[in-house]
Write a protein that holds these residues in place. Structure first.
Motif, PDB file in Angstrom:
ATOM      1  N   TYR A  93      26.823  30.495  39.001  1.00  0.00           N
ATOM      2  CA  TYR A  93      27.273  29.273  38.521  1.00  0.00           C
ATOM      3  C   TYR A  93      28.770  28.907  38.574  1.00  0.00           C
ATOM      4  N   LEU A 114      36.076  39.724  21.937  1.00  0.00           N
ATOM      5  CA  LEU A 114      35.762  38.828  23.321  1.00  0.00           C
ATOM      6  C   LEU A 114      36.935  38.495  24.234  1.00  0.00           C
ATOM      7  N   ALA A 115      38.002  38.728  23.510  1.00  0.00           N
ATOM      8  CA  ALA A 115      39.419  38.564  24.501  1.00  0.00           C
ATOM      9  C   ALA A 115      40.026  39.752  25.302  1.00  0.00           C
ATOM     10  N   ARG A 163      29.255  34.824  19.000  1.00  0.00           N
ATOM     11  CA  ARG A 163      30.696  34.452  19.104  1.00  0.00           C
ATOM     12  C   ARG A 163      31.439  34.337  18.079  1.00  0.00           C
ATOM     13  N   GLU A 199      45.427  35.218  34.723  1.00  0.00           N
ATOM     14  CA  GLU A 199      45.821  36.684  35.220  1.00  0.00           C
ATOM     15  C   GLU A 199      47.327  36.829  35.252  1.00  0.00           C
ATOM     16  N   TYR A 218      38.002  33.999  11.992  1.00  0.00           N
ATOM     17  CA  TYR A 218      37.497  33.521  10.967  1.00  0.00           C
ATOM     18  C   TYR A 218      36.057  33.975  10.926  1.00  0.00           C
ATOM     19  N   LEU A 220      42.972  34.977  24.995  1.00  0.00           N
ATOM     20  CA  LEU A 220      42.252  34.843  26.280  1.00  0.00           C
ATOM     21  C   LEU A 220      40.702  34.488  25.773  1.00  0.00           C
ATOM     22  N   GLY A 221      40.463  34.582  24.741  1.00  0.00           N
ATOM     23  CA  GLY A 221      38.997  34.127  24.461  1.00  0.00           C
ATOM     24  C   GLY A 221      38.714  32.684  24.090  1.00  0.00           C
ATOM     25  N   TYR A 241      31.137  30.184  40.530  1.00  0.00           N
ATOM     26  CA  TYR A 241      31.624  30.260  41.582  1.00  0.00           C
ATOM     27  C   TYR A 241      30.862  29.320  42.521  1.00  0.00           C
ATOM     28  N   SER A 278      38.842  37.275  32.402  1.00  0.00           N
ATOM     29  CA  SER A 278      38.958  37.789  33.735  1.00  0.00           C
ATOM     30  C   SER A 278      37.652  38.338  34.456  1.00  0.00           C
ATOM     31  N   ASN A 279      36.797  37.328  34.406  1.00  0.00           N
ATOM     32  CA  ASN A 279      35.459  37.834  34.983  1.00  0.00           C
ATOM     33  C   ASN A 279      34.766  39.203  34.387  1.00  0.00           C
ATOM     34  N   ARG A 326      39.628  42.684  27.827  1.00  0.00           N
ATOM     35  CA  ARG A 326      38.762  42.622  29.047  1.00  0.00           C
ATOM     36  C   ARG A 326      37.973  43.991  29.118  1.00  0.00           C
ATOM     37  N   TYR A 372      40.033  41.326  18.729  1.00  0.00           N
ATOM     38  CA  TYR A 372      39.462  40.263  19.234  1.00  0.00           C
ATOM     39  C   TYR A 372      38.634  40.804  20.315  1.00  0.00           C
TER      40      TYR A 372
END
Lengths: 288, 422
Positions: A250, A148-149, A123, B399, A130, B247-248, A252, A239-240, A151, A146
């Motif tokens: 876990y 991990l941000a 992560r 969303e 950073y 978003l993260g 849901y 967004s899953n 989709r 970015y």
């Protein structure tokens, strides 16, 4: 020794294992199957019977399809990228060349690391402000990604960590398999003038087949269990898009206090696991 | 050698003494990670134990998400905590329904309502389910916009002129044009974004829309006000107001960004001003005089008022078999004196009537005053609507703002989740 002779052993040794297995495996499975037909938040006893509604909801939840798809993507990447990589490295470090042991250790190290720790480390690596990625981006004077941000990118970032984390384990399997192959085959092939590739294709690959089948089996099971690395890394988001079956369960089932729905996910996961595991063993591992 | 045995003997004596004295142990489960609050609690516990020989207060800590996930199992185990933290709302109602927790109405009403009179009625109401009080009120909170005065000045934005959502969007644009990240956002945690959708829905529909939706009247959460709230949020999202990669990010990151002066605004808790110091990269953060606040703006033609507030309502729940000392301690922890002490350190906006005047920090004080004058206080939606619907609200808020879902679909999803439970 007939059944008569075995009886005392059975009476003595079977009950503890059977009891533990029943108590901690069979019973919870049965309970989950029972809960899956109720709308239940985990408090008291399940009372609101809803039939197959939880399962119907499951098929309608898009995150479930994403999770299922991700699980298969993980299996695919394990087979197409991780396995060849592990095999290639194994053929190199299983030779008695100087430094091989050190490399073996280095390659195996990620596997020793706890999943949660690996998730947290990556992560940070992926962090666009950073992290290592930010530092590399600024070195080349480009906009920091970015991953991990994003989709679309996040799942590939997760896949990269999975390959990084587990290739060492599969490499170790292959090393053990390679060491069981009689060296005289290679000597004979060499005398006959077989090339490196011919030796690999005609000796290594067929004789390593049982190990490869085992390695694929572990990849499949590992993919379906994947949870503790995803949680610190992305938590299933954004967004899953990086949800796996277990993180989906876990998120849901447990955090939404929908234990009935969670149990339905568990039942589906169980059926998939059992089908895959037994099917795979029957078809591919019959003679191993 | 001699010293060692002496030491050993005194330790043994101390242990035997304390175990002989501690007749009752009150197990108190919390999720506090703030060192300031921890120190204040330690002091309160010390005072209580000194005044009540034989009672020992044992603090048990669980991390926020772990606490929420573990509580249902814990409450039904043989060893539940006696006292635990609550946000009220749908989760408290679910707990009350099972009988795992104690109805404290009688204790509150005893002696002509002596205990009840300690707390602000709005908070007691917030912790009441079907006419029964299920928690001892502890604190309340207010979510509002905090801004960096220097960055606003640099971009030529006047905070006092931001009254409507359109003003706000214009301010965001102006900040962006000035090369400043307008808002620090925590999309990874999702709930920080639900503040936007929640407030917009409050501004569009007012209390009436929420009451109707909760009573499953009309179109429920699919009604016009909620769709409009989504459209307002989408309009904000189009301006790309947040930092890259929001978003993260989890909540401490945006607070830290705000503290480092890397973003002009933060929609945050009343504790923001004080908390930003510890989350800043340099450990100092912004000068408190450089921070300003303004309430969430209203929308044109909306039924909600500027004085309708959103924020937390927190209390301490007693489990069914908790000893009487647990209630006694909860009352002590939240009595006017101790609440005043915590307020004087700007740690909480207290539940006890009159304790709020001890708050010294001007912005925290202003938040407390706005809460006192609130025309309608709405608890966090992810608590109030229950964990299942609440998480859907969190999900769709992210969303919508990131342009992945239409306001209509979002409203439909919330209504579907609501209909499933009611």
């Amino acid at each position: 020794m007939g059944i008569q002779g075995k009886l005392p052993v059975l009476v003595l040794f079977l009950p503890p294992a059977l009891l533990l297995f029943t108590l901690f495996v069979i019973l919870p499975m049965g309970e989950a199957a029972w809960y899956s037909f109720y709308d239940w938040n985990g408090y008291g006893l399940p009372e609101k019977f809803v039939g197959f509604r939880n399962f119907e909801l499951l098929w309608r939840t898009s995150a479930f399809t994403t999770a299922l798809g991700n699980n298969f993507l993980i299996i695919l990447v394990s087979i197409v990228i991780q396995l060849p990589l592990a095999l290639w490295l194994a053929t190199m470090v299983s030779n008695r060349i100087p430094g091989a042991v050190v490399f073996r250790l280095i390659f195996f190290m990620p596997y020793v690391l706890a999943d949660v720790a690996a998730g947290l480390i990556w992560r940070f690596v992926y962090d666009g402000d950073y992290g290592l990625f930010a530092a590399i981006a600024s070195m080349f004077n480009v906009a920091s990604p970015y991953v991990l941000a994003d989709r679309h990118l996040a799942i590939y970032a997760v896949l990269a960590v999975i390959v990084w984390k587990y290739f060492g384990f599969h490499m170790m399997l292959f090393i053990a398999g390679l060491q069981n192959i009689d060296k005289s085959y290679y000597e004979a092939a060499e005398i006959d003038g077989a090339s490196r590739w011919q030796r690999f294709r005609s000796i290594t690959l067929p004789l390593l087949a049982p190990t490869i089948r085992l390695s694929v089996f572990f990849s499949v099971v590992g993919s379906l269990q994947l949870f503790d690395m995803i949680m610190p890394l992305t938590g299933g988001g954004p967004s899953n898009s990086t949800q796996t079956m277990v993180t989906f369960l876990y998120t849901y089932g447990i955090t939404r206090m929908k234990v009935g729905f969670g149990s339905a996910i568990g039942v589906v996961l169980f059926i998939i696991c059992v089908t895959l595991a037994f099917g795979y063993r029957r078809i591919f591992m019959r003679n191993d | 050698m001699k010293l060692k045995s002496l030491l050993g003997a005194s330790v043994a004596l101390a242990i035997s003494a304390s175990s002989a004295m501690a007749d009752v142990t009150v197990k108190w489960m919390h999720l506090n990670t703030d060192p300031g609050i921890g120190a204040a609690w330690d002091e309160i516990v010390k005072n209580y134990e000194a005044a009540h020989p034989g009672v020992k207060i044992e603090m048990q800590f669980l991390e926020n998400e772990a606490f929420k996930a573990k509580l249902p199992t814990l409450l039904q185990s043989n060893d539940p905590p006696h006292l635990f933290y609550t946000w009220g709302g749908g989760v408290l109602a679910a707990q009350a329904e099972t009988g795992a927790i104690k109805d404290v109405t009688e204790a509150m009403d005893a002696d002509g309502g002596k205990l009840k009179a300690v707390y602000s009625p709005a908070l007691v109401n917030g912790l009441t389910v079907d006419g029964k009080i299920y928690a001892v009120p502890y604190q309340t909170g207010l979510v509002s916009f905090y801004y960096n005065k220097k960055l606003f000045e640099k971009a030529g934005v006047d905070a006092a002129s931001i009254k409507s959502w359109d003003d706000f969007l214009a301010a965001v644009k102006k900040l962006k044009d000035a090369g400043i990240t307008p808002i620090a956002g925590g999309g990874g945690d999702k709930w920080p974004i639900h503040f936007y959708w929640g407030y917009l829905a409050m501004r569009e529909g007012g209390k009436a829309a929420f009451d109707a939706a909760k009573a499953s009247e009309g179109d429920g959460f699919k009604s016009e006000a909620f769709v409009k709230a989504g459209a307002d949020l989408a309009a904000l999202g189009k301006l790309e107001p947040f930092q890259q990669g929001y978003l993260g990010t989890k909540w401490p990151v945006p607070v830290g960004m705000f503290a480092d002066g890397k973003a002009a605004m933060l929609l945050g808790f009343d504790s923001t001003t004080v908390q930003q110091h510890t989350l800043a990269a340099d450990g100092k953060g912004l000068d408190e005089n450089d921070i300003g606040m303004f309430p969430f703006p209203t929308v044109a033609g909306g039924a909600g008022k500027l004085t309708d507030t959103m924020g937390g309502i927190n209390g301490w729940v007693l489990t069914k078999n908790a000893p009487p000392e647990a209630l006694d301690f909860a009352a002590f922890l939240t009595n006017k004196e101790n609440q005043t002490m915590m307020a004087s350190k700007n740690l909480i906006i207290p539940a006890a009537v009159g304790a709020g005047s001890a708050i010294g920090q001007p912005l925290v004080k202003s938040a407390a005053e706005q809460l006192a004058a609130s025309t309608w206080h709405q608890n966090f939606l992810d608590q109030d609507l229950g964990p299942a619907v609440g998480r859907v609200v969190n999900d769709v808020s992210v969303e919508i703002v990131s342009g992945q879902m239409s306001p209509e679909d979002a409203a439909q999803q919330i209504q579907d989740a609501w209909a499933l439970d009611h």
